[in-house]
Design an enzyme around this catalytic site. Structure first.
Site, PDB file in Angstrom:
ATOM      1  N   ALA A  62       0.833  -1.206   0.000  1.00 57.85           N
ATOM      2  CA  ALA A  62       0.000   0.000   0.000  1.00 57.85           C
ATOM      3  C   ALA A  62       0.867   1.254   0.000  1.00 57.85           C
ATOM      4  O   ALA A  62       2.016   1.222   0.451  1.00 57.85           O
ATOM      5  CB  ALA A  62      -0.879  -0.013   1.235  1.00 57.85           C
ATOM      6  N   GLY A 102       0.943  -5.335   1.375  1.00 64.18           N
ATOM      7  CA  GLY A 102      -0.276  -5.637   0.619  1.00 64.18           C
ATOM      8  C   GLY A 102       0.025  -6.418  -0.653  1.00 64.18           C
ATOM      9  O   GLY A 102      -0.803  -7.226  -1.101  1.00 64.18           O
ATOM     10  N   GLU A 125       5.001  -4.432   7.382  1.00 64.51           N
ATOM     11  CA  GLU A 125       4.114  -3.443   8.013  1.00 64.51           C
ATOM     12  C   GLU A 125       4.564  -3.060   9.414  1.00 64.51           C
ATOM     13  O   GLU A 125       4.449  -1.908   9.833  1.00 64.51           O
ATOM     14  CB  GLU A 125       2.673  -3.981   8.065  1.00 64.51           C
ATOM     15  CG  GLU A 125       1.953  -3.994   6.730  1.00 64.51           C
ATOM     16  CD  GLU A 125       2.214  -5.248   5.891  1.00 64.51           C
ATOM     17  OE1 GLU A 125       3.198  -5.976   6.185  1.00 64.51           O
ATOM     18  OE2 GLU A 125       1.456  -5.497   4.948  1.00 64.51           O
TER      19      GLU A 125
END
Ligand SMILES: CCCCCCCCCCCCC[C@H](O)CC(=O)SCCNC(=O)CCNC(=O)[C@H](O)C(C)(C)COP(=O)(O)OP(=O)(O)OC[C@H]1O[C@@H](n2cnc3c(N)ncnc32)[C@H](O)[C@@H]1OP(=O)(O)O
Ligand SMILES: NC(=O)c1ccc[n+]([C@@H]2O[C@H](COP(=O)([O-])OP(=O)(O)OC[C@H]3O[C@@H](n4cnc5c(N)ncnc54)[C@H](O)[C@@H]3O)[C@@H](O)[C@H]2O)c1
Length: 726
Positions: A62, A102, A125
């Site tokens: 992302a 992602g 992340e």
């Protein structure tokens, strides 16, 4: 099924590239992904689907900038990953470049994964304060088992394709065309049942001792996190996968993701991500003037094979740069060579199984010598001899006479004046400071200090060297201690003053370790060696034989001074190396610090001698005096143009001084505390200690408060004169 009826739905359409403007259009591309999948499902002529990235990169995940935009967050990636998985036609991911965050979650939704041998994968992340929020915490453990998934998710590490294959994360790796290989695989599997390939339907592989394993893992994650939330919440999400059905696990993942998203920690880490990249963009006032040197074709000389020289040589060899290591005599050379070989053997072991090999037995890549004549041929010298101005000047004079005209001369000094060192040469434009941090083969920071005459191409070359050594180069101006150490001086000074006033080393360390530092100031001094600072203070005439007779014990040049560290050194307490310092250790060279009753007695005797009233000092005061004095110095540095922005200071602290990443660096932290509060506290402490100039609020801080607590990204616009030095 023939290949011409096969539909490559997303080839060259998904923004799985690293170019920022493409990241920004994330939600649009998600929509395209969803539309494309639905179209492929509905089209009876399509028998299988292949998902790949553009320009040889699958996806870096992302858009990190999008996490601060509520609009982007409205678009959920998880349901799209589920949509991929539920497709009645086989979906194959063709992974090239990177599949991160992602991006990897999309690949986990696919029924098969083919990766290029050079691809890297990961769920990073956690490193930006989040957890995989598109069902990755639930699918990965089902695919590769809990221990490996937990390791990847809680550390965020990127793994190479070879390791991914061993773990079962990918089905196949290829050296050549990944897309063709993925199409081949897709053709092969058409018609085979997809149920066993849907990870959401698979149970999490059992461990004989799952409970005990999880308990132990949680303790480890907590211990290492030191107040950093994301690893612990990553753990909880994976734990949910072991305890709940898939759909419930996904719900838990979402809840935890929201907690992290709204935490200040995610903001701090995302700021740090971009700050690190921003400091790479370096330009001279007259525009960019870059000289690109390809380091693997140049010969680099490291001068001095002590603590720093050994680490620097190791880093250079790891970066595949040919290097000559020079020492003053055979005794030091042999000692240094032995130490370097131990480090390199260790590094080679770590790299076993990987694509890169360390070539350090080849004299064309690494040689050791005491022959100064070898200086004729080198393109770049890194000097790392003792921290002594006279010695450094003597060496630079010699280098200037012997080295070829184009050679760049770098000095690894902790604090000395680059201009004075350069003055000993006939080429000051080619003299530059390269301040490595110990251990130099481990620490990522490289402070690059330019002097008055340093040329832009010298700076560009040093920046390129940092990049090739996989270090974070930060360009700063020349002043005593540069940026990092200059900000560190008031921090350590406050820590020692707190001892004078009533605190204990372990109390001060505890507060700063609770804040998130790996080690507090006293443990750090013991590790670095108290004698290092003692030598420097003697050199500055603050203590030792050059201190003018009749000097007051606790005042120097009209300012408060604490002789405590000098007194410890006079008693042979140099820290870990002598087994005694601010703490006691099991033996000389020992590493386990234990509070020392001798120090407690010594401190109370010291207070009696100097008639200092012992008082209880609370945690808030300890934290604020140490941190705010450091931050205050940061504002002075910015105002003087020694660094070109607060991001530079933060990147230095995050990569060289163990500042907790989830707090974003000292200047970011100041902005979260609020500048008015920082100012008010400094004013209060300064009034209580008028003889401590480092507590007096900087004029720049005052100005930023006066203009209404300016946000960090606007700070530099309030400087009346822009950096004179950059
Ligand atoms: C397919 C996903 C679409 C999602 C749409 C939004 C839906 C939101 C729903 C939330 C659901 C959660 C989804 C997921 O779980 C969360 C994530 O994916 S978070 C992101 C995870 N990824 C990363 O952390 C990767 C970060 N990047 C890197 O590690 C490196 O950049 C790299 C990819 C390994 C490349 O390294 P280098 O070659 O050295 O290049 P640079 O690092 O200098 O980068 C070049 C340039 O690109 C910018 N950039 C890189 N990655 C991102 C990113 N993910 N977002 C935004 N920008 C990125 C980087 O900043 C550089 O630009 P510059 O700053 O120099 O202008
Ligand atoms: N140790 C640290 O943590 C650290 C961190 C950052 C910067 N530095 C700086 O790095 C420099 C080196 O520090 P160190 O800790 O490695 O010192 P050190 O004492 O461990 O090593 C210095 C080496 O230089 C060699 N040397 C001295 N004169 C020489 C000459 N004329 N020719 C060739 N070699 C010579 C010595 O033999 C010795 O091996 C200093 O300027 C120091 O301030 C040190």
């Amino acid at each position: 099924m023939s290949q011409d009826t096969f539909c490559v739905v997303f080839h060259a359409q998904i923004p799985f590239d690293r170019i920022p403007h493409q990241f920004k259009s994330g939600p649009m591309f998600l929509q395209a992904l969803e539309d494309g999948l639905k179209k492929a499902d509905a089209d009876p002529s399509v028998k299988a689907v292949m998902i790949c990235g553009e320009n040889g990169k699958f996806s870096a995940g992302a858009d990190i900038r999008g996490f601060s935009s509520p609009k982007t967050l409205g678009v959920a990636l998880g349901p799209i990953v589920s949509l991929i998985e539920s497709s009645e036609k086989p979906v194959v991911a063709a992974i090239e470049g990177v599949a991160l965050g992602g991006g990897l979650e999309v690949a986990l939704g696919c029924h098969y994964r083919v990766a290029h041998a050079k691809a890297r994968m990961g769920l990073p992340e956690v490193t930006i304060g989040l957890l995989p929020g598109a069902e990755g915490t639930q699918r990965l453990p089902r695919l590769i088992g809990v221990p490996a998934a937990l390791d990847m998710i809680t550390t965020g590490k990127h793994i190479p394709a070879t390791e991914a294959l061993k773990l079962g994360l990918v089905d196949e790796i290829v050296e050549e065309n990944t897309i063709e290989a993925a199409i081949r695989l897709a053709n092969k599997v058409i018609g085979q049942p997809l149920g066993p390939r849907r990870l959401s339907l698979k149970p999490v592989p059992k461990l004989p001792n799952m409970e005990a394993f999880l308990q132990e893992a949680q303790v480890k994650v907590k211990r290492q996190a030191r107040g950093f939330l994301a690893p612990e919440l990553c753990f909880q999400a994976v734990q949910a996968a072991t305890q709940r059905p898939f759909a419930e696990g996904v719900r838990r993942e979402r809840e935890l993701f929201q907690v992290l998203l709204s935490s200040g920690q995610a903001q701090a880490l995302q700021y740090a991500f971009f700050a690190e990249r921003a400091v790479h963009r370096w330009a001279t006032p007259g525009g960019i003037n870059l000289l690109f040197i390809i380091f693997d074709s140049i010969l680099l000389l490291s001068l001095g094979l002590g603590t720093m020289g050994q680490g620097i040589v190791t880093s250079l060899v790891k970066a595949n740069i040919p290097v000559v290591a020079l020492e003053q005599n055979l005794e030091y050379l042999n000692k240094g060579r032995k130490a370097v070989m131990v480090l390199l053997e260790r590094e080679a072991k770590k790299m076993e199984g990987g694509a890169q090999k360390l070539d350090f037995h080849n004299p064309a890549r690494l040689q050791f010598t005491v022959d100064f004549n070898l200086l004729h041929d080198v393109d770049l010298v890194i000097e790392a001899v003792f921290e002594n101005m006279a010695l450094k000047k003597e060496i630079f004079h010699k280098l200037s006479n012997i080295c070829k005209p184009g050679a760049l001369l770098c000095t690894n000094t902790s604090a000395l004046d680059i201009d004075e060192i350069a003055s000993a040469t006939s080429r000051p434009q080619q003299v530059i400071g390269t301040h490595f941090f110990s251990p130099a083969h481990v620490m990522r920071l490289l402070e690059i200090i330019y002097g008055r005459h340093t040329s832009p191409s010298a700076i560009a070359t040093a920046m390129q060297l940092a990049k090739d050594m996989k270090k974070v180069g930060v360009v700063v101006g020349n002043c005593f201690g540069f940026v990092g150490n200059r900000m560190m001086f008031p921090y350590v000074e406050q820590a020692v003053f707190l001892l004078e006033e009533g605190s204990r080393p372990e109390a001060v360390d505890q507060v700063l370790e609770d804040f998130g530092f790996k080690i507090g100031p006293f443990r750090m001094s013991d590790l670095a060696g108290l004698d290092v600072g003692w030598r420097s203070r003697k050199g500055q005439g603050l203590t030792g034989p050059s201190l003018p007779a009749g000097s007051s014990a606790r005042q120097r040049r009209g300012q408060r001074y604490s002789p405590l560290p000098d007194l410890l050194c006079e008693r042979g307490r140099f820290g870990q190396k002598t087994g005694k310092g601010w703490y006691q250790y099991e033996r000389a060279g020992g590493r386990t610090a234990t509070p020392d009753p001798w120090i407690h007695g010594f401190l109370s005797q010291y207070r009696d001698t100097h008639r200092i009233e012992t008082r209880y000092i609370d945690q808030e005061e300890i934290l604020e005096r140490c941190l705010f004095s450091l931050i205050n110095e940061g504002f002075a540095i910015l105002a003087e143009g020694i660094a070109s922005g607060p991001e530079h200071l933060d990147v230095i602290y995050l990569n060289g001084y163990g500042w907790p990443k989830h707090r974003g660096g000292p200047m970011f932290y100041a902005s979260t505390v609020g500048l008015p509060r920082v100012l008010a506290k400094l004013q209060k402490y300064s009034e209580a200690h008028p003889d401590v100039p480092k507590l007096r609020p900087s004029a720049f801080l005052k100005k930023l408060v006066a203009v209404g607590n300016a946000p960090l990204k606007e700070w530099m616009s309030y400087l009346s004169r822009q950096s004179p030095k950059l």
